[in-house]
Design a protein around this motif. Structure first.
Motif, short mmCIF file in Angstrom:
data_model
loop_
_atom_site.label_atom_id
_atom_site.label_comp_id
_atom_site.label_asym_id
_atom_site.label_seq_id
_atom_site.Cartn_x
_atom_site.Cartn_y
_atom_site.Cartn_z
N VAL A 247 43.05 -38.32 -40.81
CA VAL A 247 42.06 -39.31 -40.39
C VAL A 247 41.03 -39.54 -41.49
N ALA A 248 40.53 -38.46 -42.07
CA ALA A 248 39.53 -38.58 -43.13
C ALA A 248 40.10 -39.30 -44.35
N MET A 249 41.33 -38.98 -44.71
CA MET A 249 41.94 -39.63 -45.86
C MET A 249 42.18 -41.11 -45.59
N THR A 250 42.57 -41.46 -44.38
CA THR A 250 42.80 -42.87 -44.05
C THR A 250 41.50 -43.65 -44.15
N ARG A 251 40.41 -43.07 -43.69
CA ARG A 251 39.10 -43.73 -43.82
C ARG A 251 38.73 -43.91 -45.29
N SER A 252 39.00 -42.90 -46.09
CA SER A 252 38.65 -42.94 -47.51
C SER A 252 39.48 -43.97 -48.27
N VAL A 253 40.79 -43.97 -48.04
CA VAL A 253 41.69 -44.87 -48.74
C VAL A 253 41.44 -46.32 -48.35
N THR A 254 41.27 -46.57 -47.06
CA THR A 254 41.17 -47.95 -46.56
C THR A 254 39.76 -48.50 -46.59
N GLY A 255 38.76 -47.61 -46.60
CA GLY A 255 37.38 -48.07 -46.50
C GLY A 255 37.04 -48.59 -45.13
N ARG A 256 37.82 -48.21 -44.14
CA ARG A 256 37.61 -48.69 -42.77
C ARG A 256 37.52 -47.51 -41.80
N ASP A 257 36.97 -47.80 -40.65
CA ASP A 257 36.85 -46.77 -39.63
C ASP A 257 38.20 -46.56 -38.95
N VAL A 258 38.42 -45.35 -38.48
CA VAL A 258 39.60 -45.02 -37.68
C VAL A 258 39.09 -44.38 -36.39
N PRO A 259 38.83 -45.18 -35.37
CA PRO A 259 38.34 -44.62 -34.11
C PRO A 259 39.34 -43.62 -33.52
N VAL A 260 38.84 -42.49 -33.05
CA VAL A 260 39.69 -41.43 -32.52
C VAL A 260 39.28 -41.12 -31.09
N ARG A 261 40.26 -40.94 -30.23
CA ARG A 261 40.01 -40.46 -28.86
C ARG A 261 40.74 -39.12 -28.71
N PHE A 262 39.97 -38.09 -28.36
CA PHE A 262 40.55 -36.75 -28.21
C PHE A 262 41.02 -36.53 -26.79
N HIS A 263 42.16 -35.84 -26.67
CA HIS A 263 42.74 -35.48 -25.37
C HIS A 263 43.07 -33.99 -25.38
N PRO A 264 43.27 -33.41 -24.20
CA PRO A 264 43.72 -32.00 -24.18
C PRO A 264 45.06 -31.87 -24.89
N SER A 265 45.27 -30.76 -25.55
CA SER A 265 46.53 -30.55 -26.27
C SER A 265 47.68 -30.41 -25.29
N HIS A 266 48.87 -30.77 -25.75
CA HIS A 266 50.07 -30.65 -24.92
C HIS A 266 50.45 -29.18 -24.80
N PRO A 267 50.90 -28.75 -23.62
CA PRO A 267 51.32 -27.35 -23.46
C PRO A 267 52.45 -27.01 -24.44
N GLY A 268 52.32 -25.87 -25.10
CA GLY A 268 53.35 -25.42 -26.02
C GLY A 268 53.38 -26.13 -27.36
N GLU A 269 52.36 -26.93 -27.65
CA GLU A 269 52.33 -27.65 -28.93
C GLU A 269 52.26 -26.67 -30.09
N VAL A 270 52.99 -26.97 -31.15
CA VAL A 270 52.99 -26.14 -32.34
C VAL A 270 51.66 -26.33 -33.07
N ARG A 271 50.95 -25.23 -33.31
CA ARG A 271 49.66 -25.32 -33.98
C ARG A 271 49.83 -25.55 -35.48
N GLU A 272 50.85 -24.97 -36.05
CA GLU A 272 51.07 -25.08 -37.48
C GLU A 272 52.54 -25.17 -37.78
N LEU A 273 52.90 -26.08 -38.66
CA LEU A 273 54.30 -26.25 -39.04
C LEU A 273 54.35 -26.59 -40.53
#
Length: 333
Positions: A247-273
């Motif tokens: 998200v931060a890189m997209t804002r930096s590269v494009t010079g535009r905002d990237v609105p984000v909406r946070f949701h609860p994580s999905h059960p069993g989601e991989v934290r790191e891959l």
């Protein structure tokens, strides 16, 4: 070498075809819909689910790069049978026609996914990590890999399977069109085509990304490494980054905002891959050249908005997780 590319009209396929041409091969594209206007490519109409069309398409080729597949984890839960029909049964059809050939063992390079590893405890992930698919998409790919392995062991083919991380970026006007993928969707949000980016969890989940040019290069390099009677598996990834980094890189590269909406994580989601790609680097002599985070975002942004993109920042200003192996900085000539 005459090389059939299934899925040649797709996002990765058209880049593979281009690299085959540049390296002196004769690409044959298999398409069941529109055929891109790419000079120097022989096009054949067919479908991996239609064994007769596969038999005709493979009749005079020296090798096959198999990219055609259904992707997408969430859609796979809705239509698991269709995913097996395309991803597993399609490979069975291809293996059958290659096994019938009288010209000796064929070369096969097949696309798989790092999602076959499921939720591994140890990071980065090596090829020795047991497959543990957690969705129908990954399971269909494991089934295909197993069939390839047994067919190679029987001596009918020499095969390489590439377990590819998240492919991103673009080449000129041609970028990713799957808005379910993180970098693609973030650029679409920056362009205003999608209102906001949905993030599940706190945005700290780490994913591994590889530029489409680097992924295509791995497939082309692997063609020469198919040994009759053997099936070799390689991880193909390059740069690990958090969702918030993208998200931060997209804002930096494009010079535009990237609105984000946070949701609860999905059960069993991989934290790191994160993938360990040392085997591919050593045995395929493969090196990612274009896969730093700034380049990944900038090239997708170019494809999203057209020929006048914002210039990418230098890597020294890139917020990102340190990749398992450093990615050299180079620009496309």
């Amino acid at each position: 070498m005459r090389v059939l590319v299934t899925g040649a009209s797709g996002y990765v396929g058209r880049v593979v075809v281009g690299q085959l041409l540049r390296r002196g091969h004769e690409p044959v594209g298999l398409a069941h819909r529109a055929k891109p206007d790419i000079e120097g490519v022989i096009w054949r109409h067919g479908d991996v689910r239609d064994i007769a069309s596969l038999r005709a398409a493979t009749e005079d080729v020296d090798a096959v790069i198999h990219l055609s597949a259904l992707a997408g984890v969430r859609k796979a839960f809705e239509r698991p049978v269709r995913y097996y029909q395309t991803n597993a049964a399609g490979v069975l059809n291809l293996l059958e026609v290659l096994s019938e050939r009288r010209a000796g063992p064929s070369r096969l390079v097949a696309a798989s996914t790092v999602s076959v590893y499921g939720v591994p405890v140890r990071q980065p992930i090596t090829e020795e990590t047991p497959a543990d698919p957690r969705n129908p998409y990954a399971a269909s790919k494991v089934a295909a890999e197993q069939a390839i392995g047994w067919t190679a062991a029987a001596g009918a083919i020499g095969a390489v399977t590439l377990r590819v991380a998240n492919v991103a970026g673009g080449v000129g006007p041609h970028g990713d069109r799957d808005d379910s993928r993180l970098i693609t969707r973030a650029c679409a949000v920056a362009a205003g085509r999608i209102p906001e980016l949905d993030v599940y969890g706190d945005g700290g989940a780490v994913r591994d990304f590889v530029h489409v040019l680097d992924a295509a290069g791995a497939f082309v390099a692997a063609v020469a490494e198919c040994e009759p009677g053997h099936h070799r598996v390689f991880n193909i990834g390059a740069t690990a980054a958090r969702v918030t980094d993208v998200v931060a890189m997209t804002r930096s590269v494009t010079g535009r905002d990237v609105p984000v909406r946070f949701h609860p994580s999905h059960p069993g989601e991989v934290r790191e891959l994160r993938t360990d790609t040392s085997k591919a680097r050593e045995e395929l002599s493969w090196r990612p050249r274009y896969s730093n985070l700034a380049r990944l975002v900038a090239d997708q942004w170019h494809a999203e908005i057209g020929p006048r993109p914002a210039a990418p920042p230098s890597m020294t200003s890139c917020p990102s997780v340190t990749p398992n192996q450093p990615t050299p900085q180079r620009s496309v000539p």
